[in-house]
Design a protein around this motif. Structure first.
Motif, PDB file in Angstrom:
ATOM      1  N   ASN A 237      51.588  99.517  53.958  1.00 39.00           N
ATOM      2  CA  ASN A 237      52.216 100.827  54.048  1.00 39.00           C
ATOM      3  C   ASN A 237      53.107 101.038  52.844  1.00 39.00           C
ATOM      4  O   ASN A 237      53.389 100.098  52.100  1.00 39.00           O
ATOM      5  N   VAL A 238      53.548 102.267  52.628  1.00 40.47           N
ATOM      6  CA  VAL A 238      54.435 102.599  51.513  1.00 40.47           C
ATOM      7  C   VAL A 238      55.627 103.393  52.049  1.00 40.47           C
ATOM      8  O   VAL A 238      55.508 104.087  53.061  1.00 40.47           O
ATOM      9  N   PRO A 239      56.784 103.304  51.380  1.00 38.89           N
ATOM     10  CA  PRO A 239      57.969 104.023  51.860  1.00 38.89           C
ATOM     11  C   PRO A 239      57.776 105.539  51.816  1.00 38.89           C
ATOM     12  O   PRO A 239      57.147 106.071  50.904  1.00 38.89           O
ATOM     13  N   GLN A 240      58.336 106.228  52.810  1.00 40.57           N
ATOM     14  CA  GLN A 240      58.231 107.688  52.830  1.00 40.57           C
ATOM     15  C   GLN A 240      58.888 108.316  51.601  1.00 40.57           C
ATOM     16  O   GLN A 240      58.465 109.358  51.118  1.00 40.57           O
ATOM     17  N   GLU A 241      59.950 107.657  51.116  1.00 44.40           N
ATOM     18  CA  GLU A 241      60.705 108.198  49.979  1.00 44.40           C
ATOM     19  C   GLU A 241      59.953 108.101  48.658  1.00 44.40           C
ATOM     20  O   GLU A 241      60.446 108.536  47.621  1.00 44.40           O
TER      21      GLU A 241
END
Length: 289
Positions: A237-241
């Motif tokens: 996954n990757v950060p929303q920011e």
């Protein structure tokens, strides 16, 4: 015919005369004859000479500012290295060095140090005394970390530690706040600390070919990033920011392309489908979640 022979004899005389002059010189003077001036620097290249050790006469050339000893068979450098105190560039790549002498710390004017493709297992504490270093490459060695003293290398702009045995990014790296280029590909990294946010000048971050499971939220503070390569990791996954990294303008595939490299990761199915729409689609997705 006679004219041709006389020309050949004259050429032979000139060769003998030149050889005679060379023989009359000291060894140091002979080496100095290979040095030259360029852009105001005193330069000497002894690359590709099959050297197993540097010639002793080299240490008499204290005026040298750029020295190239690359692509030889050097296994060690003597303490006499410290005598070349005017060195600005030292090129040692492509040798068989297993260590660097502590005396390297006395090269206080050193700005560029290339030691890649050697057999280094560690870096001496004294390297931290080379506080003017701007470019340091230790790629393709057997290094597992850097000494804490390297926190003093606050002028460093480019650091290459790729193809080593590093499990954790050395803590001293996070103090190198002028870094614009950080290469850590093909190590054994499992994570990136939140401290990465301190490297606010960073434009290129390469961590492909590691074992990183996730990207820290604070990586999204690196708003100057133009190239982020996390290919071939274990990221799900990757950060929303991440949409804050506006200078990552596209999904990139060629190693030299700027943008976000994130292929060959076990990304969640939904993220993977979004990525097929490109980086803008990913950023829009992250903004809305």
């Amino acid at each position: 015919m006679g004219h041709k022979q006389s020309k050949e004899e004259e050429m032979k005389r000139q060769v003998r005369k030149s050889a005679g002059r060379e023989d009359s010189l000291t060894s140091a003077e002979r080496i100095r004859n290979h040095a030259y001036k360029q852009w105001g620097y005193s330069i000497l290249s002894l690359a590709r000479r099959g050297l197993k050790e540097p010639p002793k006469e080299l240490w008499e050339l204290t005026e040298l500012e750029k020295l190239n000893l690359s692509l030889n068979c050097l296994r060690a450098l003597p303490p006499a290295l410290s005598i070349l105190s005017n060195l600005v560039v030292l090129n040692l790549w492509g040798n068989q060095l297993t260590s660097l002498p502590p005396e390297i710390g006395q090269l206080r004017h050193l700005r560029v140090l290339f030691c890649y493709r050697n057999q280094l297992t560690e870096v001496p504490e004294e390297l931290g005394n080379c506080t003017r270093l701007e470019v340091l490459s230790l790629a393709n060695n057997e290094i597992s970390g850097l000494p804490a003293s390297c926190a003093n290398l606050t002028c460093l702009r480019k650091l290459n530690l790729s193809h080593n045995k590093i499990v954790h990014i050395p803590g001293c790296v996070y103090t190198m706040k002028r870094l614009v280029f950080l290469h850590l590909a093909c190590n054994r990294l499992e994570c990136i600390a939140e401290s990465i946010a301190a490297l606010v000048e960073l434009k290129i971050l390469i961590v492909e070919g590691n074992e990183i499971h996730s990207l820290p939220k604070m990586i999204c503070c690196l708003t100057r990033l133009e190239l982020l390569n996390v290919d071939f990791n274990d990221i799900q996954n990757v950060p929303q920011e991440m949409h804050q990294l506006s200078r990552l303008e596209k999904l990139a595939y060629h190693p030299l392309d700027k943008g976000l490299h994130i292929m060959q990761n076990p990304l969640q199915k939904q993220i993977k489908e979004v990525l097929e729409g490109g980086l803008i689609a990913l950023f829009n997705y992250l903004k809305s979640n």
